[in-house]
Design an enzyme around this catalytic site. Structure first.
Site, PDB file in Angstrom:
ATOM      1  N   ASN A 151       1.258  -3.401 -11.051  1.00 37.76           N
ATOM      2  CA  ASN A 151      -0.097  -2.841 -10.958  1.00 37.76           C
ATOM      3  C   ASN A 151      -0.173  -1.356 -10.597  1.00 37.76           C
ATOM      4  OD1 ASN A 151       0.667  -3.482  -8.335  1.00 37.76           O
ATOM      5  ND2 ASN A 151      -1.417  -3.973  -7.697  1.00 37.76           N
ATOM      6  N   GLU A 247       6.103  -6.615   0.813  1.00 34.79           N
ATOM      7  CA  GLU A 247       4.695  -6.169   0.700  1.00 34.79           C
ATOM      8  C   GLU A 247       4.054  -7.104  -0.316  1.00 34.79           C
ATOM      9  OE1 GLU A 247       3.499  -3.777   2.564  1.00 34.79           O
ATOM     10  OE2 GLU A 247       5.396  -2.994   3.353  1.00 34.79           O
ATOM     11  N   CYS A 281      -3.798  -5.148  -4.690  1.00 32.36           N
ATOM     12  CA  CYS A 281      -3.550  -6.160  -3.655  1.00 32.36           C
ATOM     13  C   CYS A 281      -4.596  -6.136  -2.552  1.00 32.36           C
ATOM     14  CB  CYS A 281      -2.158  -5.986  -3.091  1.00 32.36           C
ATOM     15  SG  CYS A 281      -1.884  -4.324  -2.536  1.00 32.36           S
TER      16      CYS A 281
HETATM   17  N1  LIG Z   1       1.169  -5.510  -0.443  1.00 31.23           N
HETATM   18  C1  LIG Z   1       1.335  -4.626  -1.395  1.00 31.23           C
HETATM   19  O1  LIG Z   1       1.608  -3.450  -1.121  1.00 31.23           O
HETATM   20  C2  LIG Z   1       1.169  -5.004  -2.847  1.00 31.23           C
HETATM   21  C3  LIG Z   1       1.024  -3.981  -3.780  1.00 31.23           C
HETATM   22  C4  LIG Z   1       0.900  -4.310  -5.123  1.00 31.23           C
HETATM   23  C5  LIG Z   1       0.925  -5.623  -5.546  1.00 31.23           C
HETATM   24  N2  LIG Z   1       1.061  -6.609  -4.633  1.00 31.23           N
HETATM   25  C6  LIG Z   1       1.038  -8.002  -5.074  1.00 31.23           C
HETATM   26  O2  LIG Z   1       1.831  -8.165  -6.256  1.00 31.23           O
HETATM   27  C7  LIG Z   1       1.306  -9.196  -7.066  1.00 31.23           C
HETATM   28  C8  LIG Z   1       1.111  -8.722  -8.495  1.00 31.23           C
HETATM   29  O3  LIG Z   1       2.256  -8.144  -9.014  1.00 31.23           O
HETATM   30  P1  LIG Z   1       3.252  -8.933 -10.000  1.00 31.23           P
HETATM   31  O4  LIG Z   1       2.499  -9.928 -10.804  1.00 31.23           O
HETATM   32  O5  LIG Z   1       4.061  -7.893 -10.714  1.00 31.23           O
HETATM   33  O6  LIG Z   1       4.138  -9.696  -8.920  1.00 31.23           O
HETATM   34  P2  LIG Z   1       5.425 -10.624  -9.129  1.00 31.23           P
HETATM   35  O7  LIG Z   1       5.749 -11.218  -7.817  1.00 31.23           O
HETATM   36  O8  LIG Z   1       5.232 -11.545 -10.276  1.00 31.23           O
HETATM   37  O9  LIG Z   1       6.580  -9.606  -9.585  1.00 31.23           O
HETATM   38  C9  LIG Z   1       6.960  -8.503  -8.795  1.00 31.23           C
HETATM   39  C10 LIG Z   1       8.383  -8.101  -9.149  1.00 31.23           C
HETATM   40  O10 LIG Z   1       9.282  -9.133  -8.763  1.00 31.23           O
HETATM   41  C11 LIG Z   1      10.181  -9.411  -9.823  1.00 31.23           C
HETATM   42  N3  LIG Z   1      10.665 -10.799  -9.675  1.00 31.23           N
HETATM   43  C12 LIG Z   1      10.068 -11.942 -10.077  1.00 31.23           C
HETATM   44  N4  LIG Z   1      10.837 -13.004  -9.743  1.00 31.23           N
HETATM   45  C13 LIG Z   1      11.939 -12.538  -9.116  1.00 31.23           C
HETATM   46  C14 LIG Z   1      13.095 -13.128  -8.537  1.00 31.23           C
HETATM   47  N5  LIG Z   1      13.285 -14.455  -8.540  1.00 31.23           N
HETATM   48  N6  LIG Z   1      14.030 -12.337  -7.976  1.00 31.23           N
HETATM   49  C15 LIG Z   1      13.843 -10.983  -7.950  1.00 31.23           C
HETATM   50  N7  LIG Z   1      12.782 -10.361  -8.495  1.00 31.23           N
HETATM   51  C16 LIG Z   1      11.823 -11.120  -9.062  1.00 31.23           C
HETATM   52  C17 LIG Z   1       9.329  -9.128 -11.068  1.00 31.23           C
HETATM   53  O11 LIG Z   1      10.132  -8.977 -12.219  1.00 31.23           O
HETATM   54  C18 LIG Z   1       8.613  -7.865 -10.640  1.00 31.23           C
HETATM   55  O12 LIG Z   1       9.444  -6.741 -10.819  1.00 31.23           O
HETATM   56  C19 LIG Z   1      -0.007  -9.591  -6.403  1.00 31.23           C
HETATM   57  O13 LIG Z   1       0.192 -10.737  -5.624  1.00 31.23           O
HETATM   58  C20 LIG Z   1      -0.315  -8.390  -5.517  1.00 31.23           C
HETATM   59  O14 LIG Z   1      -1.173  -8.667  -4.432  1.00 31.23           O
HETATM   60  C21 LIG Z   1       1.188  -6.338  -3.297  1.00 31.23           C
HETATM   61  O1  LIG Z   2      -1.906  -3.170  -5.096  1.00 32.00           O
HETATM   62  C1  LIG Z   2      -1.760  -2.787  -3.951  1.00 32.00           C
HETATM   63  C2  LIG Z   2      -1.412  -1.381  -3.689  1.00 32.00           C
HETATM   64  O2  LIG Z   2      -0.909  -1.183  -2.433  1.00 32.00           O
HETATM   65  C3  LIG Z   2      -2.478  -0.520  -4.178  1.00 32.00           C
HETATM   66  S1  LIG Z   2      -2.812   0.887  -3.361  1.00 32.00           S
HETATM   67  O3  LIG Z   2      -1.606   1.682  -3.243  1.00 32.00           O
HETATM   68  O4  LIG Z   2      -3.272   0.539  -2.043  1.00 32.00           O
HETATM   69  O5  LIG Z   2      -3.859   1.626  -4.028  1.00 32.00           O
END
Ligand SMILES: NC(=O)c1ccc[n+]([C@@H]2O[C@H](COP(=O)([O-])OP(=O)(O)OC[C@H]3O[C@@H](n4cnc5c(N)ncnc54)[C@H](O)[C@@H]3O)[C@@H](O)[C@H]2O)c1
Ligand SMILES: O=C[C@H](O)CS(=O)(=O)O
Length: 473
Positions: A151, A247, A281
């Site tokens: 994202n 995260e 997120c």
């Molecule tokens: N807290 C934060 O800072 C933050 C920021 C952005 C997104 N997010 C969260 O991320 C999610 C959306 O992103 P997404 O759909 O790309 O997430 P995801 O968990 O599907 O994938 C994230 C990454 O993990 C990798 N991955 C998947 N399975 C794996 C495994 N078994 N071993 C190692 N790597 C693996 C993916 O290829 C990708 O690069 C939402 O839940 C969102 O809230 C959190």
């Molecule tokens: O998706 C979650 C990220 O942390 C977004 S942001 O960096 O807070 O804008």
């Protein structure tokens, strides 16, 4: 069609096996990227491990490279923004902001490279240690394995790579396979800024192959992961006793108190519920409104949502573009359908065309509906009502997540009462949960993860504290 390579040991490596990257609005292939084999991942980790031992940079050299990277990001803002528009389907104005934020992240990390220090430890105060003196130093952990989500394909990669390099580590990065190009372009820029070979590698592939292989390799000392709680849990199981910073997701709640400025609350919450189609997120997902102002607030919220332009992310006027895939939009539509079947009302939106889901506002929801208790990660927000603040705070705290939250109120006592009781990593007063600037400590509780990002805090996480004791005769 543009084709992109892996970045291993300071060289660009093309592979036979490639993956197609879709323009998320037109759903056509616009680029192809080399896919890493087991051997490529192994080579990347060997190279990082070797570079960590052989290509050590002084703090000032790290500062110079990271500062230069920040400038180059701004110089390339339009090209990079168009890549994000295409590979992530993010509206152009939000993509431009992401480049500015990445430049900030690198600049902040550059500054932190010059501020890594330990502290004096008064061991001489212990009986029998009168002749000793001690202090700590901060040393890099070694090789950092970084795994990032789709994202924020540039800034969330920056939040891993910039502090890891600032701290003196080498990095193996695996970006999300549906948005890998921003990370590859970033590696080109860091190379141009003068990073010696081997200190950064970019390997592209799925989580279940490339990601999993990284998780099991003992030459990586620390993992930094941003993604879903579902994947975070798997990583925890795969990494055993090794350091893992997580995260993860959220289903962000915001309270609108009876003493709120309703125009400000409605405008802010409309923007923060639907930016990047709710795939942030800290997107606002649950709005708890005091029952006495519910009708007025809903009218204002709907009128603000109506002003959002929905459509082509390449159009500079667009506020809400497509979701990352049609299947994700279908999943969100299914959750909406499930809620409606259980009594929820669609107060606005609800319509989908391909990956484009209209901003959707739900009322009459219940706390055990998935749209409320799980992370929807889509342009969908629910409004719930409350009569007593304590009951509202219990509801706010009732899910497994705890990343960020907020309250709108003109009453300072109410604001601080809530700030002390809502279980989150960050709490906003007179703003929504989606407020973030890159210098602040950012990270959650419960299933939202552990550890903090923000260069100052990440540099700390990515160094080891070493105690040095002198026995003076
Ligand atoms: N807290 C934060 O800072 C933050 C920021 C952005 C997104 N997010 C969260 O991320 C999610 C959306 O992103 P997404 O759909 O790309 O997430 P995801 O968990 O599907 O994938 C994230 C990454 O993990 C990798 N991955 C998947 N399975 C794996 C495994 N078994 N071993 C190692 N790597 C693996 C993916 O290829 C990708 O690069 C939402 O839940 C969102 O809230 C959190
Ligand atoms: O998706 C979650 C990220 O942390 C977004 S942001 O960096 O807070 O804008």
């Amino acid at each position: 069609m543009e084709s992109y390579s892996l970045y291993i040991d300071g060289k660009w490596r093309k592979t036979e096996d490639t993956l197609d990257v879709l323009n998320k609005y037109s759903q056509t292939v616009f680029a192809s990227v080399s896919k890493a084999s087991e051997q490529d991942v192994d080579d990347a980790i060997s190279s990082a491990s070797r570079a960590f031992r052989q290509n050590k940079l002084s703090p000032y050299e790290r500062y110079t490279i990271l500062h230069k990277t920040s400038q180059l990001l701004l110089d390339n803002q339009e090209d990079l923004a168009m890549i994000i528009v295409q590979e992530a389907g993010k509206p152009l104005k939000q993509a431009r902001t992401e480049i500015e934020r990445s430049a900030q992240t690198f600049e902040l990390a550059a500054e932190e490279a010059k501020r890594i220090y330990g502290e004096g430890v008064p061991v001489e105060a212990a009986p029998g240690s009168e002749n000793r003196m001690a202090f700590t130093i901060k040393v890099p952990v070694g090789v950092v394995g970084a795994i990032s989500p789709f994202n924020f394909p540039l800034n969330l990669v920056s939040h891993k790579v910039a502090p890891a390099l600032a701290a003196g580590n080498a990095v193996v990065l695996k970006p999300a396979s549906n948005t890998p190009i921003s990370a590859i372009k970033l590696a080109e820029i860091i190379e141009e800024a003068g990073l010696p070979k081997g200190l950064l590698q970019v390997v592209v592939g799925s989580g279940s192959t490339v990601g999993k292989q990284m998780m099991k390799d003992d030459r990586i000392q620390l993992y930094t992961f941003t993604g879903s709680a579902h994947t975070g849990l798997k990583l925890k199981q795969d990494t055993g006793l090794k350091r893992l910073i997580l995260e993860l997701g959220n289903n962000s709640p915001v309270i609108v108190d009876k003493e709120a400025d309703l125009d400000h609350a409605a405008q802010t919450l409309a923007a923060q519920s639907f930016a990047y189609a709710g795939q942030v997120c800290i997107s606002v997902q649950r709005i708890y409104v005091h029952e006495s102002i519910q009708t007025q607030f809903l009218e204002k919220l709907i009128s603000s949502i109506k002003k959002l332009n929905v459509g082509d992310p390449a159009d500079p006027a667009t506020d809400v573009g497509p979701m990352i895939s049609e299947s994700e939009a279908e999943r969100a539509e299914q959750w909406i359908g499930e809620a409606v079947a259980d009594g929820a009302k669609i107060a606005y939106g609800g319509k989908r065309k391909g990956a484009l889901l209209k901003p959707t506002l739900l009322t009459n929801v219940k706390k055990d509906m998935r749209v409320v208790c799980e992370e929807i990660f889509a342009p969908v927000v629910s409004v719930l009502t409350f009569s007593h603040l304590d009951d509202c705070i219990d509801e706010v705290n009732s899910t497994n997540y705890g990343l960020q939250s907020g309250i709108f109120t003109q009453n300072i006592d109410t604001a601080f009462y809530a700030a002390k009781r809502v279980e989150v990593g960050g709490f906003m007063i007179n703003d929504g949960s989606q407020y973030r600037v890159d210098l602040m400590p950012y990270g959650g509780l419960k299933d939202s993860g552990n550890g903090k990002e923000g260069p100052k805090y990440s540099v700390d996480e990515m160094t080891e504290e070493r105690l040095i004791v002198m026995n003076l005769r």
